[in-house]
Write a protein that holds these residues in place. Structure first.
Motif, PDB file in Angstrom:
ATOM      1  N   ASN A   1      -8.701  -1.823 -16.559  1.00 12.38           N
ATOM      2  CA  ASN A   1      -9.706  -2.805 -16.963  1.00 12.38           C
ATOM      3  C   ASN A   1     -10.728  -2.094 -17.849  1.00 12.38           C
ATOM      4  O   ASN A   1     -11.411  -1.173 -17.391  1.00 12.38           O
ATOM      5  CB  ASN A   1     -10.389  -3.398 -15.724  1.00 12.38           C
ATOM      6  CG  ASN A   1     -11.328  -4.546 -16.065  1.00 12.38           C
ATOM      7  OD1 ASN A   1     -11.921  -4.585 -17.141  1.00 12.38           O
ATOM      8  ND2 ASN A   1     -11.469  -5.479 -15.140  1.00 12.38           N
TER       9      ASN A   1
ATOM     10  N   ALA B   1     -10.759   3.251  -7.532  1.00 12.92           N
ATOM     11  CA  ALA B   1     -11.256   2.763  -6.241  1.00 12.92           C
ATOM     12  C   ALA B   1     -10.655   1.419  -5.850  1.00 12.92           C
ATOM     13  O   ALA B   1     -10.666   1.075  -4.655  1.00 12.92           O
ATOM     14  CB  ALA B   1     -12.782   2.650  -6.285  1.00 12.92           C
ATOM     15  N   GLU B   2     -10.128   0.655  -6.810  1.00 13.16           N
ATOM     16  CA  GLU B   2      -9.640  -0.697  -6.501  1.00 13.16           C
ATOM     17  C   GLU B   2      -8.641  -0.720  -5.342  1.00 13.16           C
ATOM     18  O   GLU B   2      -8.814  -1.493  -4.386  1.00 13.16           O
ATOM     19  CB  GLU B   2      -9.048  -1.341  -7.754  1.00 13.16           C
ATOM     20  CG  GLU B   2     -10.089  -1.894  -8.698  1.00 13.16           C
ATOM     21  CD  GLU B   2      -9.463  -2.699  -9.824  1.00 13.16           C
ATOM     22  OE1 GLU B   2      -9.773  -3.901  -9.918  1.00 13.16           O
ATOM     23  OE2 GLU B   2      -8.657  -2.132 -10.587  1.00 13.16           O
ATOM     24  N   PRO B   3      -7.556   0.068  -5.381  1.00  9.62           N
ATOM     25  CA  PRO B   3      -6.632   0.011  -4.236  1.00  9.62           C
ATOM     26  C   PRO B   3      -7.278   0.469  -2.930  1.00  9.62           C
ATOM     27  O   PRO B   3      -6.899   0.002  -1.847  1.00  9.62           O
ATOM     28  CB  PRO B   3      -5.482   0.945  -4.658  1.00  9.62           C
ATOM     29  CG  PRO B   3      -6.030   1.804  -5.744  1.00  9.62           C
ATOM     30  CD  PRO B   3      -7.053   0.971  -6.435  1.00  9.62           C
TER      31      PRO B   3
ATOM     32  N   ARG C   1      -4.674   6.866  -9.715  1.00 11.78           N
ATOM     33  CA  ARG C   1      -4.808   5.543  -9.092  1.00 11.78           C
ATOM     34  C   ARG C   1      -3.566   5.186  -8.279  1.00 11.78           C
ATOM     35  O   ARG C   1      -3.654   4.634  -7.184  1.00 11.78           O
ATOM     36  CB  ARG C   1      -5.045   4.485 -10.168  1.00 11.78           C
ATOM     37  CG  ARG C   1      -5.178   3.067  -9.627  1.00 11.78           C
ATOM     38  CD  ARG C   1      -5.433   2.052 -10.722  1.00 11.78           C
ATOM     39  NE  ARG C   1      -4.373   2.052 -11.718  1.00 11.78           N
ATOM     40  CZ  ARG C   1      -4.363   1.280 -12.795  1.00 11.78           C
ATOM     41  NH1 ARG C   1      -5.384   0.461 -13.026  1.00 11.78           N
ATOM     42  NH2 ARG C   1      -3.375   1.326 -13.660  1.00 11.78           N
TER      43      ARG C   1
ATOM     44  N   LEU D   1     -10.310  -0.157  -2.022  1.00 12.11           N
ATOM     45  CA  LEU D   1     -11.123  -1.269  -1.538  1.00 12.11           C
ATOM     46  C   LEU D   1     -10.271  -2.456  -1.103  1.00 12.11           C
ATOM     47  O   LEU D   1     -10.634  -3.186  -0.171  1.00 12.11           O
ATOM     48  CB  LEU D   1     -12.112  -1.706  -2.630  1.00 12.11           C
ATOM     49  CG  LEU D   1     -13.098  -0.620  -3.106  1.00 12.11           C
ATOM     50  CD1 LEU D   1     -13.958  -1.134  -4.245  1.00 12.11           C
ATOM     51  CD2 LEU D   1     -13.966  -0.139  -1.950  1.00 12.11           C
ATOM     52  N   VAL D   2      -9.116  -2.637  -1.781  1.00 11.78           N
ATOM     53  CA  VAL D   2      -8.218  -3.731  -1.399  1.00 11.78           C
ATOM     54  C   VAL D   2      -7.562  -3.444  -0.049  1.00 11.78           C
ATOM     55  O   VAL D   2      -7.339  -4.344   0.762  1.00 11.78           O
ATOM     56  CB  VAL D   2      -7.142  -3.941  -2.484  1.00 11.78           C
ATOM     57  CG1 VAL D   2      -6.073  -4.913  -2.005  1.00 11.78           C
ATOM     58  CG2 VAL D   2      -7.783  -4.463  -3.769  1.00 11.78           C
TER      59      VAL D   2
ATOM     60  N   GLU E   1     -14.085   3.387 -10.879  1.00 12.81           N
ATOM     61  CA  GLU E   1     -13.970   2.032 -10.325  1.00 12.81           C
ATOM     62  C   GLU E   1     -12.519   1.558 -10.331  1.00 12.81           C
ATOM     63  O   GLU E   1     -12.073   0.866  -9.403  1.00 12.81           O
ATOM     64  CB  GLU E   1     -14.857   1.077 -11.122  1.00 12.81           C
ATOM     65  CG  GLU E   1     -16.348   1.295 -10.907  1.00 12.81           C
ATOM     66  CD  GLU E   1     -17.215   0.528 -11.881  1.00 12.81           C
ATOM     67  OE1 GLU E   1     -18.386   0.236 -11.535  1.00 12.81           O
ATOM     68  OE2 GLU E   1     -16.738   0.235 -13.004  1.00 12.81           O
ATOM     69  N   CYS E   2     -11.761   1.938 -11.380  1.00 12.22           N
ATOM     70  CA  CYS E   2     -10.347   1.562 -11.436  1.00 12.22           C
ATOM     71  C   CYS E   2      -9.550   2.241 -10.318  1.00 12.22           C
ATOM     72  O   CYS E   2      -8.707   1.615  -9.679  1.00 12.22           O
ATOM     73  CB  CYS E   2      -9.757   1.949 -12.797  1.00 12.22           C
ATOM     74  SG  CYS E   2     -10.358   0.986 -14.199  1.00 12.22           S
TER      75      CYS E   2
ATOM     76  N   LEU F   1     -14.352  -1.526 -16.552  1.00 14.13           N
ATOM     77  CA  LEU F   1     -14.626  -0.713 -15.376  1.00 14.13           C
ATOM     78  C   LEU F   1     -14.508   0.764 -15.733  1.00 14.13           C
ATOM     79  O   LEU F   1     -13.728   1.145 -16.603  1.00 14.13           O
ATOM     80  CB  LEU F   1     -13.637  -1.039 -14.251  1.00 14.13           C
ATOM     81  CG  LEU F   1     -13.615  -2.467 -13.714  1.00 14.13           C
ATOM     82  CD1 LEU F   1     -12.581  -2.590 -12.595  1.00 14.13           C
ATOM     83  CD2 LEU F   1     -14.988  -2.891 -13.209  1.00 14.13           C
TER      84      LEU F   1
ATOM     85  N   ARG G   1       0.819  -1.204   0.000  1.00 14.70           N
ATOM     86  CA  ARG G   1       0.000   0.000   0.000  1.00 14.70           C
ATOM     87  C   ARG G   1       0.859   1.264   0.000  1.00 14.70           C
ATOM     88  O   ARG G   1       0.352   2.355  -0.291  1.00 14.70           O
ATOM     89  CB  ARG G   1      -0.932  -0.004   1.207  1.00 14.70           C
ATOM     90  CG  ARG G   1      -0.212   0.063   2.544  1.00 14.70           C
ATOM     91  CD  ARG G   1      -1.148  -0.282   3.682  1.00 14.70           C
ATOM     92  NE  ARG G   1      -0.513  -0.137   4.988  1.00 14.70           N
ATOM     93  CZ  ARG G   1      -1.016  -0.631   6.112  1.00 14.70           C
ATOM     94  NH1 ARG G   1      -2.153  -1.324   6.070  1.00 14.70           N
ATOM     95  NH2 ARG G   1      -0.413  -0.462   7.265  1.00 14.70           N
TER      96      ARG G   1
END
Length: 586
Positions: A397, A407-409, A473, A411-412, A404-405, A400, A383
């Protein structure tokens, strides 16, 4: 019907142009209505002349180039005239069009790995072009031996060593520069009078780029080949072009001889385009520095005798990509890593991020040993590392949205960040959906993108906008370290300038350490305070950026600097002569 033109213009006695574009307009039919990509373009290319078409993304330069060989999709409609060797390409029938392609005009595409079929040898691919043109022109079959002799001679003409043997090699057995030479050989096999080169050096290192430019110049001088060069690299334009056509939003706004255009551009857009080009030594990030920035800070990355090997296949010996490298990256500094393809710079960047295994020596990231590391132990540190990839279109992706792209990190790693300055960081649940949305809006604002872009898909953004989103991102978790791998190599100069300035502003604002990987020395000089030079897996030189670029100690670094084309035609002509006269080097 095609429109024949005489061999000479009757009014001035000059030879007719190899290419004559007259009042060309190109319109694409889309779901949202017709889009006019080119409007009333007109220019010509004389025998043995190199004409460069420049402009930012969406200016229409590639559409214009593809129209010359009528390679546009069915949704495109072209009007006007595109006369190649006396025939209007827009009105040719299928058979006549096939005869024109290759025989009179050929195209060199930007990415040779895509242009070449990986399952056939390069010789077969060149020979197939010869046989196809023999059939379409009514000459009948061409013998295999004759076709192979022609393919071997074409490979020899572009400087491929041992062409008699390598004609039977597959594309993967050639380096990037050699593959580009193979593509040029395929274009030359039918001895065309015109070559359309679409960004032929964009993905190449400066030393390989210099070789390809020398080859194209030699083809012009020895064979009289005319060249239409599509590029966003103004140094390449200054090095190779005789004349320049400037396009903006589908229109030609200026055209002039290369020295005249660089010294006295008439249009504001042309001046802005030239001003956006990074110059080595101008606006250097390390100008005036006498010691390393952040040297008193604890290093976030430390390599000692770092080795990275890849296992051999089918009983072959392992390949050692990195051979005992020592380097440090300190908190808050931008470390520029330069070198040609295969030097190991991307491999080191991926090893730092835990994407490639370090196999020998020592590599510590935030104090964690990466040689033989276990994912469970390293995962909490991920992180703190952001990664900006060279091609954002491939790293997103496509199914997405941009939001949403990004947001991925988040959410992970839901407990690694908080919207309230840290009060809720580390909580068991992490921030909610509304907080994630606010964080996305904040990140988009930081990279100067409107909040509504969160609802768009990657294909709906331009190259520069996608790269900004990629940076957003990478910054999502406020990383302490950012690895940027060739983040501006595919961008136009005007977009590149904006992304570089944004990158510098964001780095100063967030204060992260950065490993900036690039083969563009001027870009590295603009951003990095400390520079390392890699050559075949070895770190051959390291120091303050302005000193490494301005007074290189190692012969390989000197060759890199000498190979970099500068956007000043007179100066570039002098530098080219000096480079060609020099001998030696590693």
């Amino acid at each position: 019907m095609s429109t024949p033109i005489s061999a000479e213009h009757p009014d001035d006695g000059q030879l007719a142009p190899v290419l004559d574009v007259r009042d060309l307009s190109v319109t694409f039919a889309t779901d949202g209505g017709d889009v006019q990509a080119v409007r009333h373009a007109a220019f010509s290319v004389a025998p043995g002349e190199v004409v460069a078409i420049v402009g930012e993304s969406g200016s229409g330069k590639t559409v214009t180039a593809k129209t010359v060989l009528r390679l546009l999709p069915e949704t495109a409609e072209a009007s006007g005239a595109v006369v190649v060797s006396g025939k209007d390409v827009l009105s040719l029938s299928g058979t006549a069009l096939r005869q024109m392609r290759g025989r009179h005009a050929a195209m060199i595409f930007q990415e040779p790995s895509t242009a070449l079929n990986p399952v056939y040898t390069v010789g077969w691919q060149i020979m197939e072009g010869l046989r196809a043109h023999a059939r379409s022109s009514g000459q009948g079959r061409i013998g295999r031996r004759q076709a192979k002799r022609t393919a071997v001679e074409a490979l020899r003409a572009v400087g491929i060593p041992d062409p008699e043997a390598r004609v039977d090699y597959y594309p993967h057995q050639f380096s990037g520069g050699q593959k580009q030479r193979v593509v040029i050989a395929a274009a030359l096999a039918l001895d065309p009078s015109l070559i359309v080169a679409d960004e032929p050096t964009t993905a190449l290192d400066v030393t390989v780029q210099a070789e390809i430019l020398d080859l194209l110049r030699d083809l012009r001088d020895t064979r009289g080949v005319s060249i239409v060069l599509i590029t966003h690299n103004m140094g390449v334009v200054a090095d190779l072009a005789d004349r320049v056509v400037v396009m903006y939003r589908g229109e030609i706004v200026e055209q002039a001889p290369v020295r005249e255009l660089f010294s006295a551009p008439r249009e504001d857009y042309t001046r802005d385009l030239l001003d956006a080009v990074p110059h080595l030594g101008r606006q250097s990030a390390s100008a005036g520095a006498t010691e390393r920035a952040g040297a008193g800070n604890e290093p976030v990355v430390s390599a000692r005798g770092l080795q990275i090997e890849f296992p051999g296949r089918l009983g072959r010996q392992p390949f050692r990509a990195v051979k005992g490298v020592d380097l440090e990256i300190h908190a808050g500094e931008v470390y520029g890593l330069v070198g040609e393809s295969g030097s190991g710079k991307t491999t080191i960047g991926r090893a730092i991020a835990g994407l490639t295994r370090a196999t020998g020596g020592s590599l510590t990231v935030f104090g964690h040993e990466m040689v033989g590391f276990r994912e469970r132990g390293f995962k909490p540190l991920r992180r703190d590392i952001g990664f900006v990839f060279q091609d954002p279109a491939a790293s997103f992706n496509p199914h997405l949205t941009i939001g949403e792209c990004i947001a991925e990190p988040l959410l992970v790693h839901p407990t690694a960040w908080s919207p309230d300055g840290g009060e809720s960081a580390g909580s068991s649940t992490g921030p909610g959906r509304a907080a994630v949305g606010r964080r996305i809006d904040s990140l988009l604002d930081a990279v100067q993108l409107p909040a509504e872009f969160a609802r768009r898909y990657p294909h709906e953004l331009s190259g520069g906008q996608r790269q900004r989103a990629s940076l957003a991102r990478a910054l999502a978790l406020d990383p302490s370290l950012l690895v940027a791998d060739e983040p501006t190599s595919a961008l136009d100069v005007s977009v590149q300038a904006k992304v570089l300035e944004l990158f510098r502003e964001v780095q100063e604002r967030f204060g992260f350490a950065c490993l900036f990987i690039s083969h563009d020395l001027a870009v590295v000089d603009h951003l990095a305070t400390w520079v390392g030079v890699l050559y075949r897996g070895d770190l051959v030189e390291e120091g303050i950026g302005s000193e490494v670029m301005g007074a290189p100690r190692h012969e390989y670094t000197r060759r890199l600097v000498a190979s970099l084309p500068v956007p000043e035609p007179v100066e570039q002509s002098r530098r080219r002569r000096e480079r060609q006269e020099s001998v030696g080097g590693p």
